[in-house]
Design an enzyme around this catalytic site. Structure first.
Site, PDB file in Angstrom:
ATOM      1  N   ASN A 211       0.875  -1.175   0.000  1.00  0.00           N
ATOM      2  CA  ASN A 211       0.000   0.000   0.000  1.00  0.00           C
ATOM      3  C   ASN A 211       0.914   1.227   0.000  1.00  0.00           C
ATOM      4  O   ASN A 211       1.487   1.588   1.024  1.00  0.00           O
ATOM      5  CB  ASN A 211      -0.872  -0.055   1.262  1.00  0.00           C
ATOM      6  CG  ASN A 211      -1.878   1.081   1.324  1.00  0.00           C
ATOM      7  OD1 ASN A 211      -1.837   2.003   0.494  1.00  0.00           O
ATOM      8  ND2 ASN A 211      -2.763   1.021   2.286  1.00  0.00           N
TER       9      ASN A 211
ATOM     10  N   ARG B 245      -2.570  -2.136  -3.470  1.00  0.00           N
ATOM     11  CA  ARG B 245      -3.777  -1.340  -3.262  1.00  0.00           C
ATOM     12  C   ARG B 245      -3.693  -0.107  -4.162  1.00  0.00           C
ATOM     13  O   ARG B 245      -2.719   0.653  -4.088  1.00  0.00           O
ATOM     14  CB  ARG B 245      -3.874  -0.908  -1.807  1.00  0.00           C
ATOM     15  CG  ARG B 245      -5.076  -0.045  -1.576  1.00  0.00           C
ATOM     16  CD  ARG B 245      -5.177   0.398  -0.149  1.00  0.00           C
ATOM     17  NE  ARG B 245      -6.441   1.089   0.034  1.00  0.00           N
ATOM     18  CZ  ARG B 245      -6.618   2.104   0.867  1.00  0.00           C
ATOM     19  NH1 ARG B 245      -5.622   2.528   1.608  1.00  0.00           N
ATOM     20  NH2 ARG B 245      -7.782   2.673   0.972  1.00  0.00           N
TER      21      ARG B 245
ATOM     22  N   HIS C  23     -12.859   2.819  -0.330  1.00  0.00           N
ATOM     23  CA  HIS C  23     -12.875   1.804   0.745  1.00  0.00           C
ATOM     24  C   HIS C  23     -13.638   0.557   0.279  1.00  0.00           C
ATOM     25  O   HIS C  23     -14.140  -0.216   1.100  1.00  0.00           O
ATOM     26  CB  HIS C  23     -13.552   2.299   2.041  1.00  0.00           C
ATOM     27  CG  HIS C  23     -12.825   3.383   2.764  1.00  0.00           C
ATOM     28  ND1 HIS C  23     -13.495   4.349   3.485  1.00  0.00           N
ATOM     29  CD2 HIS C  23     -11.517   3.644   2.907  1.00  0.00           C
ATOM     30  CE1 HIS C  23     -12.622   5.165   4.032  1.00  0.00           C
ATOM     31  NE2 HIS C  23     -11.404   4.757   3.684  1.00  0.00           N
TER      32      HIS C  23
ATOM     33  N   ARG D  64     -11.011  15.248   7.052  1.00  0.00           N
ATOM     34  CA  ARG D  64     -11.792  15.667   5.875  1.00  0.00           C
ATOM     35  C   ARG D  64     -13.195  16.086   6.291  1.00  0.00           C
ATOM     36  O   ARG D  64     -13.797  15.492   7.181  1.00  0.00           O
ATOM     37  CB  ARG D  64     -11.904  14.502   4.876  1.00  0.00           C
ATOM     38  CG  ARG D  64     -10.630  14.227   4.132  1.00  0.00           C
ATOM     39  CD  ARG D  64     -10.747  12.991   3.266  1.00  0.00           C
ATOM     40  NE  ARG D  64      -9.719  12.029   3.627  1.00  0.00           N
ATOM     41  CZ  ARG D  64      -9.744  10.736   3.323  1.00  0.00           C
ATOM     42  NH1 ARG D  64     -10.744  10.227   2.649  1.00  0.00           N
ATOM     43  NH2 ARG D  64      -8.754   9.965   3.700  1.00  0.00           N
TER      44      ARG D  64
ATOM     45  N   GLU E 124      -8.331  -5.360   5.242  1.00  0.00           N
ATOM     46  CA  GLU E 124      -8.175  -4.977   3.842  1.00  0.00           C
ATOM     47  C   GLU E 124      -7.024  -5.725   3.184  1.00  0.00           C
ATOM     48  O   GLU E 124      -7.115  -6.122   2.030  1.00  0.00           O
ATOM     49  CB  GLU E 124      -7.959  -3.461   3.734  1.00  0.00           C
ATOM     50  CG  GLU E 124      -9.260  -2.698   3.972  1.00  0.00           C
ATOM     51  CD  GLU E 124      -9.066  -1.204   4.033  1.00  0.00           C
ATOM     52  OE1 GLU E 124      -8.559  -0.722   5.059  1.00  0.00           O
ATOM     53  OE2 GLU E 124      -9.430  -0.510   3.074  1.00  0.00           O
TER      54      GLU E 124
END
Ligand code: AMP
Length: 425
Positions: free
Chosen positions: A26, A109, A198, A259, A401
């Site tokens: 990742n 990813r 996601h 965010r 994940e």
């Protein structure tokens, strides 16, 4: 309904028995996270991070965990190539050696797959170019992903590499959910639509809910609340997403660590006209200086709770705004689904913060939703936290994940993945 004991759950991945491990990478703008995963059993064999890549004047920080031992290093890391070399060196030095690990594939990813990628895809030169062509849609994320793939293919050339996209699961969204009501020609020309992010986590959690309940995913309607530093919600009917909160980029939707989530787009025009902020400043404001951090000064929920306990009013408001937004999405997705069988909380906040879960589900008895205080306070793996009488099960499902990326990588290499990887246009 109850959770099936692990031994009684079907493991659709046992057919992967003959494979080795998968190295999951990742690559962020200044970090590389890696994990060596057994795609059958699901365990992380080794994991590590290289942080502060290419930051001038800062020393890179490397951690590598194997067999319960954490190794820590601080050294100069010029770029992603250097970071991956360091990571591979840690495997040689601390273990397990990659020869012993028998790497079957490297899974990457990738944040944005645009409208092009609806599943994992085995990487060749053409695929790298196509991921790079999506950089305008994800200028903050895809460049590092592309760089990570390039250096990994150079250094680990004899195993297949697979790109697993954060957007892929949500390519199944219906048009009414992914279409923004703006001028259609502008939207088409510039690929402006909801993509959702996601996705690997939402898909994994949806499948895991069905497996641990001993139900078919096709028979369940689920709201997944992925609440980490980034946060997103999805409504999934019978395994197929019908809406999600993130949009063209991962900025839309829920209030997140840094965010803003949903704001009136006119906030941008207003600040450009009246505060003299340019596009990059506005991007930074909404992505990095907003959300819980912008409202309270901290973005970690453990610190936020401490501030609230100390009587900090901004922190209390930040918590209330965060919960208010979440409850709006739960209500909206309940209306879209019509019947909600499961609400699943996942990721750092969703898995660990009982106060958030309790507040999201408070006073919803009329909708058949409630949380049992004792079950909610308990810790552990996947679990049901609603009382026995509710129509909707409220669950905590730890997301994995890296494991999901590892399994999708094996499926892509073996040509077994159910969704075709590349769609036209
Ligand atoms: P993630 O992005 O999924 O790694 O989630 C990271 C976030 O999870 C952190 O910023 C914290 O806000 C939150 N988190 C992690 N551990 C806890 C905890 N024990 N209690 C509350 N929040 C937590």
């Amino acid at each position: 309904m109850s959770i099936l004991p692990a031994a009684e759950r079907p493991n659709p991945y046992s057919a992967y028995g003959a494979h080795g491990s998968v190295l999951v990478l990742n690559s962020g703008s200044s970090s590389l996270k890696y994990q060596l995963v057994n795609p059958v059993g699901g365990e992380a064999i080794a994991a590590g991070t290289v942080e502060r890549i290419g930051e001038t004047g800062a020393t890179g920080i490397v951690t590598h965990t194997y067999a319960g031992n954490k190794t820590h290093r601080e050294l100069e890391v010029a770029d992603h190539g250097a970071a991956l070399k360091i990571a591979l060196g840690m495997f040689d030095e601390v273990g397990p050696t990659l020869a012993d690990a028998g790497i079957y594939a490297v899974g990457h990813r990738v944040v944005h797959g645009g409208a092009e990628f609806s599943g994992p895809v085995v990487v060749d030169d053409d695929i790298v170019d196509r991921i790079e062509a999506l950089v305008p849609l994800a200028p903050l994320h895809n460049p590092a992903n592309v760089q990570g793939i390039r250096v990994a293919r150079d250094l680990l050339g004899d195993v297949p590499h697979v790109a697993v996209f954060d957007t892929a699961f949500f390519q199944a969204l219906p048009a009414e959910a992914y279409t923004y009501a703006i001028d259609r020609d502008v939207a088409r020309e510039h690929d402006v639509r909801r993509y959702g992010f996601h996705g690997t986590s939402h898909q994994y959690v949806t499948g895991k809910v069905a497996r641990v309940l001993g139900r078919r995913v096709e028979d369940l309607n689920t709201i997944v609340l992925h609440l980490g530093n980034g946060a997103s919600a999805s409504a999934v009917r019978g395994g197929v997403p019908i809406d999600t909160s993130m949009g063209l980029t991962p900025l839309e939707g829920l209030v997140m660590g840094t965010r803003s989530g949903d704001v009136d787009p006119a906030v941008v025009f207003h600040l450009a006209r009246n505060a003299g902020m340019d596009i990059d400043e506005l991007d930074t404001l909404l992505n990095k200086r907003s959300g819980v951090l912008g409202l309270s000064g901290v973005n970690d929920f453990r610190e936020l709770h401490r501030l609230v306990e100390d009587g900090d009013e901004d922190a209390a408001l930040a918590f209330d705004v965060y919960i208010h937004r979440l409850r709006k999405y739960v209500g909206a997705y309940t209306a879209l689904l019509g019947r909600v069988d499961v609400i699943a909380f996942t990721a750092g906040v969703g898995e660990n913060d009982a106060a958030v879960r309790a507040a999201v589900c408070a006073d919803l008895e009329a909708l058949g939703i409630a949380v049992d205080d004792e079950r909610n306070a308990a810790r552990g793996a996947e679990r049901i936290i609603s009382p026995d009488w509710t129509k909707t099960l409220v669950m905590v499902i730890p997301t994995m994940e890296e494991l999901a990326i590892a399994r999708q990588s094996v499926e892509a290499v073996d040509g077994l993945h159910p969704t075709s990887a590349v769609t036209s246009g």
